[in-house]
Design an enzyme around this catalytic site. Structure first.
Site, PDB file in Angstrom:
ATOM      1  N   LYS A 111      38.120  14.921  58.586  1.00 41.85           N
ATOM      2  CA  LYS A 111      39.335  14.794  59.052  1.00 41.85           C
ATOM      3  C   LYS A 111      39.594  13.782  60.450  1.00 41.85           C
ATOM      4  O   LYS A 111      40.703  13.518  60.789  1.00 41.85           O
ATOM      5  CB  LYS A 111      40.099  16.025  59.131  1.00 41.85           C
ATOM      6  N   LYS A 192      37.027  14.464  47.450  1.00 46.72           N
ATOM      7  CA  LYS A 192      37.600  15.658  46.699  1.00 46.72           C
ATOM      8  C   LYS A 192      39.377  15.033  46.514  1.00 46.72           C
ATOM      9  O   LYS A 192      39.990  14.484  47.349  1.00 46.72           O
ATOM     10  CB  LYS A 192      37.696  17.085  47.237  1.00 46.72           C
ATOM     11  N   LYS A 195      45.908  16.621  48.837  1.00 45.47           N
ATOM     12  CA  LYS A 195      47.240  16.404  48.999  1.00 45.47           C
ATOM     13  C   LYS A 195      47.693  15.363  49.989  1.00 45.47           C
ATOM     14  O   LYS A 195      48.711  14.945  50.233  1.00 45.47           O
ATOM     15  CB  LYS A 195      48.255  17.885  48.989  1.00 45.47           C
TER      16      LYS A 195
HETATM   17  N1  AQP Z   1      40.101  19.108  45.239  1.00 47.86           N
HETATM   18  C1  AQP Z   1      40.022  20.351  45.075  1.00 47.86           C
HETATM   19  N2  AQP Z   1      39.263  21.173  44.093  1.00 47.86           N
HETATM   20  C2  AQP Z   1      39.159  22.504  43.971  1.00 47.86           C
HETATM   21  N3  AQP Z   1      40.055  23.001  44.956  1.00 47.86           N
HETATM   22  C3  AQP Z   1      40.455  22.475  46.118  1.00 47.86           C
HETATM   23  N4  AQP Z   1      41.072  23.210  47.188  1.00 47.86           N
HETATM   24  C4  AQP Z   1      41.541  22.008  47.908  1.00 47.86           C
HETATM   25  N5  AQP Z   1      41.238  20.817  47.279  1.00 47.86           N
HETATM   26  C5  AQP Z   1      40.453  21.241  45.992  1.00 47.86           C
HETATM   27  C6  AQP Z   1      41.236  24.735  47.338  1.00 47.86           C
HETATM   28  O1  AQP Z   1      42.576  24.843  47.414  1.00 47.86           O
HETATM   29  C7  AQP Z   1      43.161  25.889  48.491  1.00 47.86           C
HETATM   30  C8  AQP Z   1      44.186  25.542  49.267  1.00 47.86           C
HETATM   31  O2  AQP Z   1      43.785  24.531  49.990  1.00 47.86           O
HETATM   32  P1  AQP Z   1      44.293  23.970  51.286  1.00 47.86           P
HETATM   33  O3  AQP Z   1      45.655  23.607  51.135  1.00 47.86           O
HETATM   34  O4  AQP Z   1      44.180  25.142  52.264  1.00 47.86           O
HETATM   35  O5  AQP Z   1      43.537  22.954  52.246  1.00 47.86           O
HETATM   36  P2  AQP Z   1      42.488  21.909  51.710  1.00 47.86           P
HETATM   37  O6  AQP Z   1      41.341  22.467  51.080  1.00 47.86           O
HETATM   38  O7  AQP Z   1      42.377  21.076  52.976  1.00 47.86           O
HETATM   39  O8  AQP Z   1      43.393  21.335  50.667  1.00 47.86           O
HETATM   40  P3  AQP Z   1      43.866  19.587  50.347  1.00 47.86           P
HETATM   41  O9  AQP Z   1      44.698  19.425  49.321  1.00 47.86           O
HETATM   42  O10 AQP Z   1      42.823  18.641  50.421  1.00 47.86           O
HETATM   43  O11 AQP Z   1      44.909  19.718  51.714  1.00 47.86           O
HETATM   44  P4  AQP Z   1      45.021  18.683  52.850  1.00 47.86           P
HETATM   45  O12 AQP Z   1      44.927  17.267  52.342  1.00 47.86           O
HETATM   46  O13 AQP Z   1      46.201  19.115  53.453  1.00 47.86           O
HETATM   47  O14 AQP Z   1      43.624  18.931  53.775  1.00 47.86           O
HETATM   48  C9  AQP Z   1      41.583  26.067  49.009  1.00 47.86           C
HETATM   49  O15 AQP Z   1      40.988  27.192  48.666  1.00 47.86           O
HETATM   50  C10 AQP Z   1      40.747  24.923  48.624  1.00 47.86           C
HETATM   51  O16 AQP Z   1      39.605  25.244  48.797  1.00 47.86           O
END
Ligand code: AQP
Length: 336
Positions: A111, A192, A195
């Site tokens: 990030k 991965k 969002k």
């Molecule tokens: N691609 C993914 N596949 C499986 N699990 C996922 N998680 C996130 N992306 C995937 C799981 O969702 C939960 C919540 O995630 P988060 O919102 O706390 O943050 P993150 O992991 O950083 O998810 P994002 O979507 O990538 O958010 P941004 O873009 O804001 O950083 C966690 O249990 C995560 O493992």
């Protein structure tokens, strides 16, 4: 009853990865564990969030927790910033975690890459996550694979705290699903699904319409050849699509390979879009009903009251162990 804790950032509309990797599974724990599920807004602000948009995203995340099947009678659902103990314990743990171990966190490296002025909160994010988990004496933490390293750090910091100050925290365990722990971007199977991906074609949001789903699946990248076979090394894009199809339909990979033997990518993509639409339909319906009911604010308020009660006891214990705050000790030992 053992405890489960997990959280989701309100940093955008939730996607299929968040659903299959996390919130759908949260509901599986409800009958067996005393569950605490948090909307981690303090984590979300480690990167800029528009203050006019954030309340809507917090509310939306709560609605998706409920729409995915979370039952507020069984699970405690709350917003992180409504429970001040999280920020307070986080600071105490920052004084136990080391700069070196935080520097090794993959998510921070990804990030902050190419960004010269990231916030210091982005760096200390995993410590706040450790505080989230430890405040509830959680036994298990259901998360996607990307969070495994952060739960490992939490365990290390808790063990260090316990050996330095005396037994204080329960050591939690990450529960990672066998499949769906890392759904990949539809545009780049090396990354991965996320969002905050600037390209919306990379993810399928839980709010996407049928047309958007069909369009995103149709434009998803594929690999060379035309066979539908599950081979993550040789065909990472198709393996990702097969995984999503399997999660939506409950079919085994081998059954999917048989179903599409001799058929091309176009047929498979059409079936995949239909399967996603069908899997998301009940969520859309439940989301709409909860949104219309206006119950979310009450659920979050009740959840915050319970979370404050539980977490303040653990924080008090940690403060006493560290020798902080005369008021933390109910018998006034230090006031003698
Ligand atoms: N691609 C993914 N596949 C499986 N699990 C996922 N998680 C996130 N992306 C995937 C799981 O969702 C939960 C919540 O995630 P988060 O919102 O706390 O943050 P993150 O992991 O950083 O998810 P994002 O979507 O990538 O958010 P941004 O873009 O804001 O950083 C966690 O249990 C995560 O493992």
């Amino acid at each position: 009853m053992k405890r489960a804790f997990s959280g989701v950032q309100p940093s955008g509309v939730l996607h299929l990865g968040n659903y299959f990797g996390a919130i759908k599974r949260f509901t599986d724990f409800q009958d067996e564990y005393d569950c605490y599920y948090c909307i981690v807004d303090l984590h979300a602000i480690t990167v800029y969030q528009d203050p006019k948009e954030l309340p809507r995203l917090i509310n939306d995340t709560a609605l998706y927790y409920l729409a995915a099947g979370l039952d507020p009678e069984k699970s405690t659902l709350f917003v992180q910033s409504d429970v001040p103990c999280h920020a307070e314990l986080s600071w105490m743990l920052e004084c136990v975690a080391t700069f070196g171990e935080l520097s090794r966190m993959t998510q921070f490296k990804e990030k902050s890459k190419g960004n010269e002025s990231f916030s210091s909160g982005l760096f200390t994010y995993p410590v706040l996550m450790a505080a989230d988990i430890l405040l509830y004496d959680a036994d298990v933490v259901p998360v996607g694979e990307d969070q495994k390293q952060h739960v490992e750090l939490c365990r290390n910091v808790a063990q260090r705290f316990n050996s330095r100050y005396g037994e204080t925290f329960k050591i939690p365990e990450a529960i990672i699903p066998k499949f769906g722990a890392r759904i990949k971007s539809l545009q780049d199977p090396e990354k991965k699904m996320s969002k905050s991906d600037p390209n919306p074609l990379g993810y399928i949001s839980l709010s996407d319409s049928k047309d958007e789903i069909v369009n995103k699946v149709r434009r998803a990248v594929t690999d060379s050849g035309r066979e539908i076979v599950y081979s993550p090394e040789d065909k990472p894009a198709i393996a990702n699509l097969i995984t999503i199809y399997s999660l939506c339909t409950g079919l085994e990979f081998s059954e999917i390979e048989r179903e599409f033997e001799g058929r091309g990518y176009a047929d498979f993509k059409q079936a995949l879009a239909d399967a996603i639409i069908e899997a998301l339909a009940p969520i859309h319906e439940k989301y709409r009903r909860y949104a219309e009911s206006g119950m979310v604010a009450t659920i979050l308020k009740q959840g915050a009251a319970k979370a404050n009660e539980v977490s303040s006891q653990v924080l008090k214990r940690a403060k006493q162990r560290m020798g902080l705050s005369l008021l933390a000790d109910p018998v006034g030992r230090k006031l003698r």
